[in-house]
Motif scaffolding. Structure first.
Motif, PDB file in Angstrom:
ATOM      1  N   MET A   1     -10.954  11.983  -1.946  1.00  0.00           N
ATOM      2  CA  MET A   1     -10.163  10.760  -1.774  1.00  0.00           C
ATOM      3  C   MET A   1     -10.295   9.871  -2.990  1.00  0.00           C
ATOM      4  SD  MET A   1      -8.199   8.552  -0.295  1.00  0.00           S
ATOM      5  CE  MET A   1      -7.977   8.992   1.431  1.00  0.00           C
ATOM      6  N   ASN A   2      -9.159   9.535  -3.565  1.00  0.00           N
ATOM      7  CA  ASN A   2      -9.126   8.544  -4.630  1.00  0.00           C
ATOM      8  C   ASN A   2      -8.448   7.288  -4.114  1.00  0.00           C
ATOM      9  OD1 ASN A   2      -7.305   7.169  -6.921  1.00  0.00           O
ATOM     10  ND2 ASN A   2      -9.212   7.936  -7.834  1.00  0.00           N
TER      11      ASN A   2
ATOM     12  N   ASP B   1      -5.146  12.036  -1.428  1.00  0.00           N
ATOM     13  CA  ASP B   1      -6.030  13.018  -0.796  1.00  0.00           C
ATOM     14  C   ASP B   1      -5.187  14.207  -0.364  1.00  0.00           C
ATOM     15  OD1 ASP B   1      -7.786  14.534   0.676  1.00  0.00           O
ATOM     16  OD2 ASP B   1      -8.128  13.049   2.250  1.00  0.00           O
ATOM     17  N   VAL B   2      -5.434  15.367  -0.991  1.00  0.00           N
ATOM     18  CA  VAL B   2      -4.681  16.571  -0.637  1.00  0.00           C
ATOM     19  C   VAL B   2      -5.607  17.684  -0.146  1.00  0.00           C
ATOM     20  CG1 VAL B   2      -2.785  16.074  -2.218  1.00  0.00           C
ATOM     21  CG2 VAL B   2      -4.737  17.415  -3.030  1.00  0.00           C
ATOM     22  N   SER B   3      -6.842  17.332   0.232  1.00  0.00           N
ATOM     23  CA  SER B   3      -7.806  18.396   0.528  1.00  0.00           C
ATOM     24  C   SER B   3      -8.701  18.120   1.722  1.00  0.00           C
ATOM     25  CB  SER B   3      -8.677  18.650  -0.725  1.00  0.00           C
ATOM     26  OG  SER B   3      -9.238  17.444  -1.200  1.00  0.00           O
ATOM     27  N   THR B   4      -8.305  17.201   2.594  1.00  0.00           N
ATOM     28  CA  THR B   4      -9.013  17.026   3.867  1.00  0.00           C
ATOM     29  C   THR B   4      -7.984  17.044   4.995  1.00  0.00           C
ATOM     30  OG1 THR B   4      -8.901  14.592   3.826  1.00  0.00           O
ATOM     31  CG2 THR B   4     -10.827  15.630   2.784  1.00  0.00           C
TER      32      THR B   4
ATOM     33  N   GLU C   1       0.836  -1.193   0.000  1.00  0.00           N
ATOM     34  CA  GLU C   1       0.000   0.000   0.000  1.00  0.00           C
ATOM     35  C   GLU C   1       0.875   1.249   0.000  1.00  0.00           C
ATOM     36  OE1 GLU C   1      -2.729  -0.177   3.292  1.00  0.00           O
ATOM     37  OE2 GLU C   1      -3.481  -2.161   2.712  1.00  0.00           O
ATOM     38  N   GLY C   2       0.433   2.239  -0.755  1.00  0.00           N
ATOM     39  CA  GLY C   2       1.128   3.519  -0.806  1.00  0.00           C
ATOM     40  C   GLY C   2       0.115   4.635  -0.918  1.00  0.00           C
ATOM     41  N   ALA C   3       0.540   5.854  -0.627  1.00  0.00           N
ATOM     42  CA  ALA C   3      -0.412   6.969  -0.645  1.00  0.00           C
ATOM     43  C   ALA C   3       0.316   8.295  -0.721  1.00  0.00           C
ATOM     44  CB  ALA C   3      -1.288   6.937   0.613  1.00  0.00           C
ATOM     45  N   TYR C   4      -0.455   9.303  -1.070  1.00  0.00           N
ATOM     46  CA  TYR C   4      -0.053  10.686  -0.834  1.00  0.00           C
ATOM     47  C   TYR C   4      -1.247  11.357  -0.176  1.00  0.00           C
ATOM     48  CZ  TYR C   4       1.907  15.341  -1.418  1.00  0.00           C
ATOM     49  OH  TYR C   4       2.403  16.591  -1.185  1.00  0.00           O
ATOM     50  N   ILE C   5      -1.206  11.398   1.128  1.00  0.00           N
ATOM     51  CA  ILE C   5      -2.252  12.032   1.930  1.00  0.00           C
ATOM     52  C   ILE C   5      -1.605  13.219   2.626  1.00  0.00           C
ATOM     53  CG2 ILE C   5      -3.855  11.731   3.863  1.00  0.00           C
ATOM     54  CD1 ILE C   5      -3.962   8.742   3.084  1.00  0.00           C
ATOM     55  N   HIS C   6      -1.935  14.405   2.145  1.00  0.00           N
ATOM     56  CA  HIS C   6      -1.228  15.610   2.581  1.00  0.00           C
ATOM     57  C   HIS C   6      -2.169  16.804   2.401  1.00  0.00           C
ATOM     58  CE1 HIS C   6       2.616  18.297   2.089  1.00  0.00           C
ATOM     59  NE2 HIS C   6       1.983  18.516   3.230  1.00  0.00           N
ATOM     60  N   ASP C   7      -2.554  17.412   3.459  1.00  0.00           N
ATOM     61  CA  ASP C   7      -3.511  18.518   3.402  1.00  0.00           C
ATOM     62  C   ASP C   7      -2.824  19.793   2.897  1.00  0.00           C
ATOM     63  OD1 ASP C   7      -5.555  20.297   3.671  1.00  0.00           O
ATOM     64  OD2 ASP C   7      -5.595  20.289   5.864  1.00  0.00           O
TER      65      ASP C   7
ATOM     66  N   MET D   1     -11.598   4.484  -7.902  1.00  0.00           N
ATOM     67  CA  MET D   1     -12.810   5.236  -7.579  1.00  0.00           C
ATOM     68  C   MET D   1     -12.446   6.453  -6.742  1.00  0.00           C
ATOM     69  SD  MET D   1     -14.830   3.172  -4.562  1.00  0.00           S
ATOM     70  CE  MET D   1     -15.129   1.743  -5.604  1.00  0.00           C
ATOM     71  N   SER D   2     -13.247   7.488  -6.892  1.00  0.00           N
ATOM     72  CA  SER D   2     -13.051   8.727  -6.132  1.00  0.00           C
ATOM     73  C   SER D   2     -14.303   9.033  -5.330  1.00  0.00           C
ATOM     74  CB  SER D   2     -12.761   9.904  -7.072  1.00  0.00           C
ATOM     75  OG  SER D   2     -11.502   9.786  -7.680  1.00  0.00           O
ATOM     76  N   SER D   3     -14.100   9.608  -4.166  1.00  0.00           N
ATOM     77  CA  SER D   3     -15.219  10.102  -3.380  1.00  0.00           C
ATOM     78  C   SER D   3     -15.796  11.356  -4.051  1.00  0.00           C
ATOM     79  CB  SER D   3     -14.753  10.464  -1.968  1.00  0.00           C
ATOM     80  OG  SER D   3     -13.949  11.647  -2.006  1.00  0.00           O
ATOM     81  N   LYS D   4     -16.871  11.835  -3.531  1.00  0.00           N
ATOM     82  CA  LYS D   4     -17.385  13.149  -3.905  1.00  0.00           C
ATOM     83  C   LYS D   4     -16.396  14.221  -3.440  1.00  0.00           C
ATOM     84  CE  LYS D   4     -21.132  16.314  -2.540  1.00  0.00           C
ATOM     85  NZ  LYS D   4     -22.354  16.443  -1.707  1.00  0.00           N
ATOM     86  N   ASP D   5     -16.409  15.342  -4.111  1.00  0.00           N
ATOM     87  CA  ASP D   5     -15.624  16.498  -3.654  1.00  0.00           C
ATOM     88  C   ASP D   5     -16.426  17.251  -2.600  1.00  0.00           C
ATOM     89  OD1 ASP D   5     -14.085  18.805  -3.330  1.00  0.00           O
ATOM     90  OD2 ASP D   5     -15.077  19.789  -5.013  1.00  0.00           O
ATOM     91  N   PHE D   6     -15.916  17.236  -1.372  1.00  0.00           N
ATOM     92  CA  PHE D   6     -16.591  17.909  -0.276  1.00  0.00           C
ATOM     93  C   PHE D   6     -15.968  19.255   0.080  1.00  0.00           C
ATOM     94  CE2 PHE D   6     -17.715  13.485   0.222  1.00  0.00           C
ATOM     95  CZ  PHE D   6     -19.028  13.509   0.678  1.00  0.00           C
TER      96      PHE D   6
END
Length: 477
Positions: free
Chosen positions: A310-311, A328-331, A217-223, A277-282
């Motif tokens: 989130m994708n 995810d760069v926006s939560t 598993e890998g990610a870029y989760i950065h607000d 898949m992507s979540s809705k843009d909140f």
């Protein structure tokens, strides 16, 4: 990137192309799909010209270097490379002259005759045409990476380009075919491959610690939500536009690069297909709408759909292993790249920090056990340059290790750690995930950019059995 949602393409017969092997079959009835250009580009076939995997270009005693794009990332690279022996900085280019001048001022050692290139959108081409430059370092906005790299290679330069290396499948292929034709290296600047725990787990994987790799598993989760809307952070808010126009995993390589190396992708293994898949843009559109109330500049973004916050993309590999990638760069989540490696014998997990290892389901290793493993299995490249890298800086030192290692390879005539096939394969996840998101998370084949040669390509050794001769210089100011 152009995305004509009104265009359609029949998907029948996809499995017959052999891209998805026996894992995925196309439905017997005809289906219409959006983003047909991505699917079409992913199905193109090319003939190999020259295998750049393991290729050792002629050694360069002095790596005469030019930089294109010296904002945040590029100017820091100018500083780092100026401290590496055997680098001669010949040119610094940015459309904003003040940025080019500021970057030149960050050169901290003697002997660099860096000429400023600026003023027009094509000033970089003049620098690339110089006969006294061997290597071009590209850190512009994403959409310009491939065009600049291709032009530089065609003019006899090795290139290194920031992530992602390309934003379309066609660009990925053009990078590959140009690199093969010119025999010039095209290196993706994936700094996370040189972070300390990632290097340790790569070495452990080579030693058999994990057994057979089952899942990674890998990610870029950065607000970075606020910075997307600030001009000073990104020229012309280019990254906001990327997030407004495109919906997928736009920034896959921080998470993917290190685990792709663990999984021997392009060197005995390959990625077969993905679903996404992507979540809705909140939060992205609401932020733009709020700002547009008082600043008409932001109204231009409201005509676009915006990316889901989130994708999640999943990848099936040829050896049967799987990958999960997130973006995810926006939560407001704590920073994470996940970096999970799960095997038949061992397990690694970097986030949440501190990084951990285990060989059973009952517990992670203790601090003392971790120290013992690190003492025994930290690769030589870390013991050789790691402490100096921490002093120079750049994301805790991994940026400097990346740059130093690349220059050392060029100076010693060694194969590069991340070749053009890695640049293409890792970057392709962006547009491929867009297609899957837009088409109900259907699977899409990941092109084999090695054109079949992954089966014979050897796993590259980055443990400094050769090389490691390049010194770090002392700053003179």
């Amino acid at each position: 990137m152009s995305t004509d949602r009104r265009s359609f393409l029949k998907l029948s017969g996809l499995a017959g192309l052999g891209f998805l092997s026996n894992q995925v079959s196309a439905k017997s009835h005809e289906e219409k799909t959006t983003y047909h250009h991505i699917l079409r580009e992913s199905q193109q076939s090319y003939k190999p010209v020259f295998n750049m995997s393991g290729y050792a270009a002629p050694a360069l005693s002095t790596v005469r270097t030019g930089f294109i794009g010296v904002g945040n990332r590029g100017s820091a690279a100018v500083y780092r490379l100026s401290m590496i022996e055997g680098v001669s900085i010949k040119g610094v280019c940015d459309i904003r002259k003040e940025k080019a001048e500021a970057a030149k001022a960050r050169i901290v050692t003697k002997g660099h005759e860096a000429k400023i290139y600026s003023g027009t959108e094509e000033a970089w081409k003049e620098m690339c045409r110089r006969d006294d430059i061997d290597f071009v370092y590209i850190a512009t906005n994403w959409a310009l990476h491939a065009e600049m790299a291709i032009y530089a290679m065609e003019h006899g330069k090795h290139v290194a380009l920031e992530i992602p290396a390309a934003v379309t499948i066609d660009e990925c292929w053009r990078l590959v075919t140009t690199s093969e034709r010119t025999k010039k290296h095209c290196v993706i600047l994936e700094n996370c491959c040189y972070d300390f725990f990632e290097m340790l787990t790569l070495n452990l994987a080579r030693q058999g610690f994990f057994g057979d790799i089952v899942h990674c598993e890998g990610a870029y989760i950065h607000d970075i939500l606020e910075s997307l809307f600030i001009e000073e952070k990104r020229y012309h808010k280019w990254r906001l536009m990327e997030n407004a126009k495109r919906n997928g995993n736009l920034y896959p390589t921080h998470g993917l690069g290190p685990i792709a190396q663990v999984l021997k992708i392009n060197r005995g293994n390959k990625m077969d297909f993905l679903t996404s898949m992507s979540s809705k843009d909140f939060s992205l559109r609401p932020k733009a709408e709020e700002l547009a109330k008082t600043n008409k500049e932001f109204e231009q973004y409201l005509k676009y759909p915006f990316r889901g916050n989130m994708n999640t993309s999943t990848i099936k590999n040829n050896d049967g292993s799987t990958i999960m990638l997130q973006h995810d760069v926006s939560t407001p989540r704590p920073y994470s790249r996940l970096h999970v490696i799960s095997g038949t014998k061992g397990y690694a997990q970097k986030y949440p920090l501190p990084a951990k290892l285990a060989v059973g389901h009952e517990r992670f290793f203790t601090d003392e056990e971790m120290k013992k493993i690190e003492a025994e299995s930290t690769p030589k490249i870390i013991t050789h340059i790691g402490e100096m890298a921490k002093q120079v800086g750049g994301h805790g030192g991994m940026d400097f290790i990346m740059d130093w290692r690349l220059i050392d390879c060029l100076r010693n005539g060694l194969p590069v750690d991340m070749d053009v096939y890695d640049a293409a394969a890792w970057s392709s996840i962006g547009p491929l995930s867009e297609w899957s998101v837009a088409n109900g998370s259907k699977p899409i084949a990941i092109p084999d950019f090695t054109m079949g040669r992954w089966q014979g390509n050897k796993v590259h050794n980055i443990h400094l059995e050769t090389g490691g001769t390049t010194q770090v210089l002392k700053a003179n100011k």
